[in-house]
Structure formats: C-alpha cells, structure tokens
Enzyme design. Sequence first.
Site, PDB file in Angstrom:
ATOM      1  N   GLU A 181      -2.829   2.668  -0.376  1.00 51.06           N
ATOM      2  CA  GLU A 181      -3.436   3.986  -0.187  1.00 51.06           C
ATOM      3  C   GLU A 181      -2.829   4.528   1.097  1.00 51.06           C
ATOM      4  O   GLU A 181      -3.180   4.092   2.187  1.00 51.06           O
ATOM      5  CB  GLU A 181      -4.956   3.870  -0.107  1.00 51.06           C
ATOM      6  CG  GLU A 181      -5.664   5.196  -0.345  1.00 51.06           C
ATOM      7  CD  GLU A 181      -5.634   6.106   0.858  1.00 51.06           C
ATOM      8  OE1 GLU A 181      -4.779   7.029   0.871  1.00 51.06           O
ATOM      9  OE2 GLU A 181      -6.426   5.907   1.779  1.00 51.06           O
TER      10      GLU A 181
ATOM     11  N   CYS B  70      -6.652  10.839   5.584  1.00 54.93           N
ATOM     12  CA  CYS B  70      -5.507  10.881   4.665  1.00 54.93           C
ATOM     13  C   CYS B  70      -5.682  11.945   3.604  1.00 54.93           C
ATOM     14  O   CYS B  70      -4.715  12.567   3.161  1.00 54.93           O
ATOM     15  CB  CYS B  70      -5.282   9.504   4.037  1.00 54.93           C
ATOM     16  SG  CYS B  70      -6.725   8.823   3.212  1.00 54.93           S
TER      17      CYS B  70
END
Length: 459
Positions: A230, A264
């Site tokens: 990720e 993110c």
Amino acid sequence: MSDSNQTINPATEEVIETYSLISREEAEGIVDQCHEAFSGWRQTRFLDRANVLRKTAELIRERKNEYAALMTREMGKTLAQGKQECDLCAAICEYTADQGAQVLADEPRNIDGGRGLVTYQPQGVIYGIQPWNFPLYQVIRYSAANLMAGNTVLLKHAANVWGMAVEVEQLYRDAGLPQNAFRTLLISHDVSDAVIEHKRVRGVTLTGSPGAGRIVAEKAGKALKKSVMELGSNDAYLVLADADIEKAVKFSVQGRVYNAGQTCVAAKRFIIDDAVYDQFRDAYVAAMKNVTFGDPTDPQTDIGPMARKDLRDGLHDQVRKSIDAGATCLLGGEIPEGKGCYYPPTVLENVTPGQPAYDAELFGPVAALIRVKDKAEAIAVANDSVYGLGGGIFSADEAEAIRIARDELDTGMVNINGYNLALPNMPFGGVKESGYGREHGGFGMLEFVNVKGVMISDG
C-alpha cells in the site's frame, strides 16, 4: 550504526524517549516464538479469535485519550483526529470479528464424480512494515485481518512512533491474544531484511513510499513470499462544470489538510473544469486561509506540525521547485519561524507536467489546482499519473459520476461528492505505483491464506 533510537516531539523538537534496538539474533528468536504461537493460534475457533478482536476494540475505546495523546506527542496529530483514529480502529476490529467466520468459511464446489471443498487456511507468520502517519490504524488494519485468519503477526513500525509500537503489542496481550501471536520488533533496516528472509515468515505487507515498496517487494519476491504493498499517491479530485461548488470546496479542503495532509489517500490534485475554475479557486483559497495550524493539543487547531523536520523541508523543496517551474503560489509556501516542524496550508495553481506538484506526491498540506477545458480532459489528467490509489468526483449528475468512477478512473478507490479516508466494510488499496493487494472489506483476511482445494471422489 547506532544501537538506539530517539523519538522526537515534532511540535517542540524535544526528545520523548530513547529505545534500544534489538540484534538480528534477538529478532530471529522472536520470529521463532511467533511461529511457535502460530501452531496453537491456528487451531482456535473463529469465535475465539473474534472475541479477542472485540476485546481489542473495547480496550482501544477505553484508552482513546491515552493513545491520542501519544500520537500527538510522537507525530503531531491533533488530539481530536487521534481520537477519530481510535474510533476507526475499534470499528475495524469489530467488523473483522463480525464478518470473519463468513469470509473465511469453507465453500462447497461441484466437481465431476464427487464434490469439492475450497478452504482458507492460515499460513503462519506475517510481517508488517508500517509508517508513522496513522500510528495505530496502520497496525490494526493488517494485524486484525491476519489474526482473524489464524496467522500470527510481526510489526516493524516507523522509528518515530515506537511508543505506539510498544503499546500495540501490550494492547493485544491485554485483549487475550497469546503472548507471542503479535510481537513488535524494534529493529534496523538491515535486521528487517533478515526478518523478510527468515524461513518462518510467510508473507510481507508494507505501507509506505513507492521507493520503500520496490525494495521490500523485491526482497520478498526473491524469497518467493507473497507481499501486499500500500504505497503513495497524488490523488485527483475532479470538479466538473455541474458541481456544487460549496460542497466541493468543503470536502476538498478537508481531503487536503486532514492529518496535516500526511495521508496516502488524501486529495492532492484538484482538476477543475474551466467553467467553474475561477469560482472554485477563489472559494478554495478563502477556505484554506481559515485553516489554523499550530499546537496540536489546542482544540482550536485544525492541523498540527508535520511529523519530522526532514519531511517538512522536503515538502517545501517540492513547492519551491514547482514554483520555479511555473506554478503560482496563491497561499502559504513559506516555512514559519520558530520551533516545530510546521508548514502552512498552501495552494498552487498553474500546475503542469514536470512540476513536483503535478507528477509527485506532496505529503503535506499543499494543494495543486489544475484547470481543464472539459470532462474528457479532466479524466485524462486524473489518469496521467504513475499512481492510482484514490480520487474523487464532484458532480450534480450522480449517475455519470458513478460511470466515470467505475469505468474511467484508474484507481483503487473513488469518492463521489464527499471525502472518506477508509471504511471497515470497503476495500482499501491501489494500482500502478500505488501498490497491490487489498485491505478492509473482508479482502485483507484473504491476502495471506492458503486457498486450498480439496477434491472428494464418490465411491
């Protein structure tokens, strides 16, 4: 290389704690202990695993103020947002507990001359390498799913949040998890490489930058171990000609400055139809001017400091390079005087390819405004990125927004007329240089299991 690590308060730049790193031999011993714990944990019932996760959720809620204060000290998150992170973690544990038995249940299949069975079996020790920006959530996200699946878990946390790393191990132990089924490793990068290669480690999951992802994925791949990555992104939010501008501005500000922009899946590039560009820009800059930054313990503060001085300075360098390459700074863009790793809410326009604000991830409270002539160009610019984690669309035509989200945007997640960080019942993850694999929504429970086929013949 130092055998100790200090955590630093980014608001005051004062040392919080000094931790001793453990050796490679000690780390490998912990891996072995975690593997030994797996032999017992894998045999527990789904109900028993779920009960541990429900107790974990209960303890997180009881300790919410304590955990939020620790996040504030170690990485500068405001107290209010730290408490929100705790609530999300508790909800993830409860969702995993509620859904685990169903997600992981054996599945019958029809085969010629008999019957088939698909079963999801745990594999062993799963190693997680996690970042600092959501110090509790990043750990709960992968560990709860893997513990529910019957795996045991190791954690290497970011060095600036080792206080939380220690707390999470104690949290799981207090919730009734067997002693070595979750262990925190206070280790260097070199020792981490040895952990990846350890024969007892069966999978590796990392949340971090694409650069870190390439290194860790290569090491895991060389050892023929599955990995989940990720990674970063520069998520695009499309403001189409028929958008509700007031709503678009509200959520675009929230999406850019939440957690001081160190997310993110934050909204980073705002791609605005020419028909509403001036209206959106003026309202957005006005709203960003009202975002307060300062002491993260003050309830009136919207955003605290960035987590580390080097991160703040790196962000500023990206802003300056973007301006040097033709971007215009409408707000902010200057490092404030005094102590603390602060950076003001910043807005750039005239953002074009070749500038860090267009091409790279700006991991802080800096928004990039990009003017486009129509919807087709907006979609093309959104997809003109090496990343593909999240994104968003603001439009009065919900059906068309859903079509664009479903069929056009090359990302793992899309928000329509709003902003969501992460939801327990929806998949989380990206494509392209934003990584691979999925967490949440039940998908994380299936990332590191042995999908085993059993074929039973009649007669």
